[in-house]
Write a protein that holds these residues in place. Structure first.
Motif, PDB file in Angstrom:
ATOM      1  N   ILE A 108      43.268 -10.325  87.253  1.00  0.00           N
ATOM      2  CA  ILE A 108      42.631 -11.059  88.345  1.00  0.00           C
ATOM      3  C   ILE A 108      43.690 -11.251  89.420  1.00  0.00           C
ATOM      4  CG2 ILE A 108      41.420 -13.165  89.026  1.00  0.00           C
ATOM      5  CD1 ILE A 108      40.929 -13.472  85.858  1.00  0.00           C
ATOM      6  N   ILE A 109      43.415 -10.751  90.615  1.00  0.00           N
ATOM      7  CA  ILE A 109      44.387 -10.833  91.708  1.00  0.00           C
ATOM      8  C   ILE A 109      43.840 -11.784  92.764  1.00  0.00           C
ATOM      9  CG2 ILE A 109      45.627  -9.558  93.497  1.00  0.00           C
ATOM     10  CD1 ILE A 109      45.291  -7.067  91.647  1.00  0.00           C
ATOM     11  N   ARG A 110      44.528 -12.915  92.927  1.00  0.00           N
ATOM     12  CA  ARG A 110      44.144 -13.888  93.949  1.00  0.00           C
ATOM     13  C   ARG A 110      45.038 -13.666  95.164  1.00  0.00           C
ATOM     14  NH1 ARG A 110      43.414 -16.193  88.973  1.00  0.00           N
ATOM     15  NH2 ARG A 110      41.417 -17.281  88.695  1.00  0.00           N
ATOM     16  N   THR A 121      40.075 -10.720  92.980  1.00  0.00           N
ATOM     17  CA  THR A 121      39.574  -9.422  92.552  1.00  0.00           C
ATOM     18  C   THR A 121      39.732  -9.332  91.038  1.00  0.00           C
ATOM     19  OG1 THR A 121      40.200  -8.431  94.656  1.00  0.00           O
ATOM     20  CG2 THR A 121      39.807  -6.920  92.809  1.00  0.00           C
ATOM     21  N   PHE A 122      38.620  -9.156  90.341  1.00  0.00           N
ATOM     22  CA  PHE A 122      38.581  -9.076  88.885  1.00  0.00           C
ATOM     23  C   PHE A 122      38.452  -7.613  88.499  1.00  0.00           C
ATOM     24  CE2 PHE A 122      37.362 -13.286  89.939  1.00  0.00           C
ATOM     25  CZ  PHE A 122      37.583 -14.095  88.839  1.00  0.00           C
ATOM     26  N   GLU A 123      39.330  -7.140  87.603  1.00  0.00           N
ATOM     27  CA  GLU A 123      39.281  -5.743  87.171  1.00  0.00           C
ATOM     28  C   GLU A 123      39.349  -5.658  85.656  1.00  0.00           C
ATOM     29  OE1 GLU A 123      41.668  -1.504  87.611  1.00  0.00           O
ATOM     30  OE2 GLU A 123      42.347  -3.239  88.750  1.00  0.00           O
ATOM     31  N   ALA A 124      38.420  -4.902  85.074  1.00  0.00           N
ATOM     32  CA  ALA A 124      38.476  -4.566  83.660  1.00  0.00           C
ATOM     33  C   ALA A 124      39.326  -3.303  83.559  1.00  0.00           C
ATOM     34  CB  ALA A 124      37.078  -4.336  83.106  1.00  0.00           C
ATOM     35  N   LYS A 130      35.426  -3.233  89.027  1.00  0.00           N
ATOM     36  CA  LYS A 130      36.076  -4.284  89.806  1.00  0.00           C
ATOM     37  C   LYS A 130      35.006  -5.135  90.461  1.00  0.00           C
ATOM     38  CE  LYS A 130      40.372  -2.048  91.229  1.00  0.00           C
ATOM     39  NZ  LYS A 130      41.201  -1.668  92.371  1.00  0.00           N
ATOM     40  N   SER A 131      35.319  -6.416  90.642  1.00  0.00           N
ATOM     41  CA  SER A 131      34.427  -7.305  91.373  1.00  0.00           C
ATOM     42  C   SER A 131      35.277  -8.235  92.225  1.00  0.00           C
ATOM     43  CB  SER A 131      33.563  -8.118  90.412  1.00  0.00           C
ATOM     44  OG  SER A 131      32.713  -8.986  91.144  1.00  0.00           O
TER      45      SER A 131
END
Length: 138
Positions: A108-110, A121-124, A130-131
Motif C-alpha cells: 500500500i503506497i500512500r 494505491t493498493f497492489e496485490a 491495483k486499486s
C-alpha cells in the motif's frame, strides 16, 4: 520526511477496489461493507515512533510501528499479515506479507498529491491487481 502526515477522509475509490479485496481473500459480505464504508486515516510521527489510525463506520485499527521493523498486523478484514513500513521519497510504503497459503502479499503506497489530497494505491503483488483510493485533508 513524508508529506502524508495528517488526517485524511476517504473521498473516492476506483472500480478495481472490489476486485482487489476479492484477490486478497476478503469475502463477499465484507467486500460489500468495504465498498460503502466511510473511512478516515490519521498518520502521525513522534521521533522514531509512527502511528496509523484507520477509523471507519464499521471498524477501527490502530497501528504503531517504527520504519523498517516488521510487526504483526490484523487487517480491517481480519487477515493476519506481517507488516513493514518504509518511507521511500515522499511516499509511506506499507508492505504486508501474507501468512495464508493462496493469499498474495500486498503493498500500500500512500502519497500526497497536493496540499489537500492523498492517494493510497493498493497492489496485490504478482496478481496485476491495483486499486487507488483518494483521500482529502480532514
Amino acid at each position: 520526511m513524508t508529506r502524508v502526515l495528517g488526517k485524511w477522509k476517504l473521498e473516492t475509490q476506483d472500480d478495481n477496489w472490489d476486485e482487489y479485496m476479492k484477490t486478497v481473500g476478503v469475502g463477499f459480505a465484507l467486500r460489500q461493507i468495504g465498498k460503502r464504508t466511510a473511512t478516515w486515516e490519521e498518520i502521525r510521527q513522534e521521533g522514531d515512533d509512527w502511528t496509523l489510525n484507520i477509523t471507519s463506520t464499521f471498524k477501527n485499527v490502530n497501528l504503531k510501528f517504527q520504519l523498517g521493523e516488521e510487526f504483526d498486523e490484523t487487517t480491517m478484514d481480519g487477515r493476519k499479515v506481517k507488516s513493514v513500513f518504509n518511507v521511500e521519497g515522499d511516499k509511506l510504503v506499507h508492505y504486508q506479507k501474507s501468512g495464508t497459503v493462496g493469499q498474495p502479499d500486498c503493498v500500500i503506497i500512500r502519497e500526497r498529491v497536493d496540499d489537500n489530497t492523498m492517494t493510497a494505491t493498493f497492489e496485490a503483488i504478482g496478481k496485476s491487481i491495483k486499486s487507488v483510493r483518494k483521500f482529502a485533508s480532514a
